[in-house]
Design a protein around this motif. Structure first.
Motif, mmCIF file in Angstrom:
data_model
loop_
_atom_site.group_PDB
_atom_site.id
_atom_site.type_symbol
_atom_site.label_atom_id
_atom_site.label_comp_id
_atom_site.label_asym_id
_atom_site.label_seq_id
_atom_site.Cartn_x
_atom_site.Cartn_y
_atom_site.Cartn_z
ATOM 1 N N ARG A 7 0.864 -1.173 0.000
ATOM 2 C CA ARG A 7 0.000 0.000 0.000
ATOM 3 C C ARG A 7 0.906 1.231 0.000
ATOM 4 N N HIS A 8 0.494 2.268 -0.696
ATOM 5 C CA HIS A 8 1.274 3.507 -0.752
ATOM 6 C C HIS A 8 1.528 4.042 0.658
ATOM 7 N N GLU A 10 1.938 7.175 3.591
ATOM 8 C CA GLU A 10 1.027 8.245 4.026
ATOM 9 C C GLU A 10 1.031 9.382 3.003
ATOM 10 N N LEU A 23 2.804 11.933 -1.481
ATOM 11 C CA LEU A 23 3.302 11.390 -0.220
ATOM 12 C C LEU A 23 3.793 12.517 0.684
ATOM 13 N N GLY A 27 5.382 9.643 4.962
ATOM 14 C CA GLY A 27 5.025 8.591 4.016
ATOM 15 C C GLY A 27 6.238 8.065 3.260
ATOM 16 N N ARG A 53 0.516 9.276 -5.441
ATOM 17 C CA ARG A 53 1.137 8.698 -4.246
ATOM 18 C C ARG A 53 1.634 7.273 -4.491
ATOM 19 N N THR A 57 5.532 6.070 -4.433
ATOM 20 C CA THR A 57 5.886 4.885 -3.647
ATOM 21 C C THR A 57 6.685 3.907 -4.503
ATOM 22 N N HIS A 103 -3.780 0.754 -3.318
ATOM 23 C CA HIS A 103 -4.515 1.499 -2.294
ATOM 24 C C HIS A 103 -5.492 0.577 -1.578
ATOM 25 N N LYS A 126 -2.118 -1.083 6.442
ATOM 26 C CA LYS A 126 -1.922 0.319 6.824
ATOM 27 C C LYS A 126 -1.108 0.994 5.737
ATOM 28 N N THR A 127 -0.842 2.300 5.878
ATOM 29 C CA THR A 127 0.001 2.945 4.877
ATOM 30 C C THR A 127 1.371 2.284 4.888
#
Length: 154
Positions: A7-8, A10, A23, A27, A53, A57, A103, A126-127
């Motif tokens: 997942r990307h 924050e 980000l 993040g 984002r 990432t 995401h 989670k992020t």
């Protein structure tokens, strides 16, 4: 087949559109931390959502990996992407070691589908959470969760 789902990191709370959120500094740190679990595993390709984002990432991960695997952008990795398209893609690339950057809720639902064969038990992502799945083929309920890494809070 080995498959990583990331997942990307924050992202900013606001932008002109959801797709344009970038980000945050935190993040970026989260992503670098999660990417630290990938070197030495031979990721052959990074497949990412077109959202900013997720692209950021993917680029951070690509820089961490020594082999700098190619990056492919696909429209079905968005938050509300089509899980069938993901399964078709994975089937067509079953011999590769792929990292998908996406995401919630999509990434958690895909992990649950691959592990359990249904969407009722999505993986909590989670992020910058990184899931490592393995199985003979990327079939519904046929993959095993080897590891789930969440970045540490600093």
């Amino acid at each position: 087949m080995k498959l990583w789902l990331l997942r990307h990191g924050e992202a900013e709370a606001h932008a002109r559109s959801d797709a344009q959120r970038e980000l945050t500094q935190h993040g970026r740190k989260e992503v670098k931390q999660s990417a630290g679990h990938l070197p030495g595993h031979g990721v052959s390709k990074i497949v990412a959502s077109p959202y900013v984002r997720a692209q950021q990432t993917a680029q951070i991960v690509r820089e961490v990996l020594v082999n700098h695997p190619p990056l492919e952008t696909v429209n079905w990795l968005t938050p509300d992407g089509d899980l069938r398209e993901a399964l078709d893609y994975l089937d067509a690339h079953a011999g590769e070691k792929l990292l998908l950057v996406s995401h919630q809720p999509f990434i958690g639902e895909l992990a649950g589908l691959l592990q359990h064969g249904h969407r009722q038990a999505p993986l909590p992502m989670k992020t910058a959470s990184l899931a490592e799945l393995q199985g003979e083929l990327p079939l519904l309920g046929a993959m095993h969760l080897n590891a789930l890494h969440h970045p540490h809070k600093h």
